[in-house]
Enzyme design. Structure first.
Site, PDB file in Angstrom:
ATOM      1  N   TYR A 144      37.421  39.203  36.533  1.00 32.23           N
ATOM      2  CA  TYR A 144      38.744  38.671  36.261  1.00 32.23           C
ATOM      3  C   TYR A 144      38.658  37.837  34.996  1.00 32.23           C
ATOM      4  O   TYR A 144      38.106  36.736  34.996  1.00 32.23           O
ATOM      5  CB  TYR A 144      39.202  37.840  37.457  1.00 32.23           C
ATOM      6  CG  TYR A 144      40.616  37.301  37.395  1.00 32.23           C
ATOM      7  CD1 TYR A 144      41.536  37.725  36.443  1.00 32.23           C
ATOM      8  CD2 TYR A 144      41.031  36.346  38.315  1.00 32.23           C
ATOM      9  CE1 TYR A 144      42.821  37.232  36.396  1.00 32.23           C
ATOM     10  CE2 TYR A 144      42.321  35.838  38.289  1.00 32.23           C
ATOM     11  CZ  TYR A 144      43.207  36.278  37.331  1.00 32.23           C
ATOM     12  OH  TYR A 144      44.486  35.770  37.303  1.00 32.23           O
ATOM     13  N   LYS A 172      40.054  42.996  35.761  1.00 31.17           N
ATOM     14  CA  LYS A 172      41.458  42.587  35.727  1.00 31.17           C
ATOM     15  C   LYS A 172      41.625  41.770  34.458  1.00 31.17           C
ATOM     16  O   LYS A 172      41.053  40.693  34.323  1.00 31.17           O
ATOM     17  CB  LYS A 172      41.822  41.762  36.963  1.00 31.17           C
ATOM     18  CG  LYS A 172      43.237  41.191  36.910  1.00 31.17           C
ATOM     19  CD  LYS A 172      43.525  40.255  38.078  1.00 31.17           C
ATOM     20  CE  LYS A 172      44.897  39.615  37.929  1.00 31.17           C
ATOM     21  NZ  LYS A 172      45.179  38.630  39.012  1.00 31.17           N
TER      22      LYS A 172
END
Length: 305
Positions: A144, A172
């Site tokens: 992330y 992500k």
């Protein structure tokens, strides 16, 4: 340690993932029954993946016992119909490793691990952190990358080195650097996901698998159609939906923190009994609520309480 279920090219996490809010009771305690109900609704409406106890789930104010109970509740509710990704990252590597190992026992399908925040580690430290977490279990890891919260981005070079790890499977992206993202997609097998709701279409146009979203709580079916259209190259349809979603994304992502807005809108629509958040988050002011409602009305979502 290689998980034989990780096959290059195979989508491990789905294409429409919602970073779930954490339903809470009036006293601020986690509401597990409402968590299961919300997970079922999101999957019924089109999500094929759910991230639990991520940023939107108010992870920084949840203790480990609460997180494990949330992972288990969502797996029990929808684990046979959607991928469940556990938010186990923090700025403490040892703690992230411990929570990741605990998460395995709940039956989750993968781990979302954020860049260590606040400490501003070097790129070598970031790499070592992610590799330590990835080494801890056989679950696939989604990196992330969100420098707006972590203060430090994952550079392309670090991302490409991390892509060589057999358990690091996806990213992500909430960095919005298209040049960097394109280099990562062009030079690795990492599965790429938009971490910015409004950039889902642009990212998918250059090869992203889908989105890990917040607005997907309140416009699930529209995002499902957008993602499906983009996946087959129907960018005329995807573009039309993208433009329709602009005021909804504005309502959810720009007036107050996403977790606050998503809970308020879900509550207004009767999908969440109460919009309780934990300090330091607070509910919207009357002015902020008015702006959110005006944005939703612009999008044709007038059917609110």
């Amino acid at each position: 340690m290689v998980d034989s279920s990780i096959v290059p090219g195979e989508s491990l996490f789905g294409s429409l993932l919602t970073a779930m809010v954490t339903p809470m009771k009036a006293d601020g305690k986690v509401d597990l029954s409402e968590t299961g109900r919300l997970a079922e609704k999101l999957v019924d409406d089109g999500c094929d993946g759910l991230v639990v106890a991520g940023t939107t789930g108010e992870s920084s104010t949840l203790d480990d016992e609460e997180k494990i109970s949330l992972f288990r509740a969502v797996v029990e509710a929808v684990g046979d119909r959607a991928k469940v990704i556990a938010g186990t990252g923090s700025n403490d590597t040892a703690h992230s490793v411990l929570l990741s190992r605990m998460a395995v026992e709940t039956g989750v399908d993968g781990l979302l691990v954020v860049t260590p925040y606040y400490l501003k580690p070097s790129q070598s430290g970031i790499q070592a952190h992610f590799e330590a977490v990835a080494d801890a279990t056989d679950l696939p890891v989604m990196l992330y990358d969100i420098p707006g919260r972590s203060a430090v981005p994952i550079t392309v070079e670090t991302m490409l080195r991390l892509a060589e790890h057999p358990q690091i499977a996806a990213v992500k992206d909430a960095k919005a650097d298209f040049a960097a993202g394109t280099r990562v997609m062009a030079n690795s097998s990492l599965q790429f996901y938009s971490g910015d709701d409004g950039l889902t279409l642009p990212w998918m146009s250059v090869g992203a698998r889908g989105v890990v979203g917040v607005t997907t709580h309140v416009a699930t079916s529209q995002f499902r159609r957008l993602v499906d259209a983009a996946a087959v190259g129907d960018f005329k349809t995807a573009r039309a939906i993208h433009l329709e979603l602009e005021p909804v994304i504005r309502a959810t992502m720009t007036r107050v923190p996403g977790a606050v807005a998503a809970k308020e809108i879900l509550h207004w629509r009767g999908s969440l009994p109460r919009p309780t958040v934990r300090l330091p988050l607070v509910g919207p002011t009357s002015t902020e609520s008015k702006l959110i409602r005006e944005d939703l009305a612009e999008a044709g979502m007038e059917s609110l309480q």
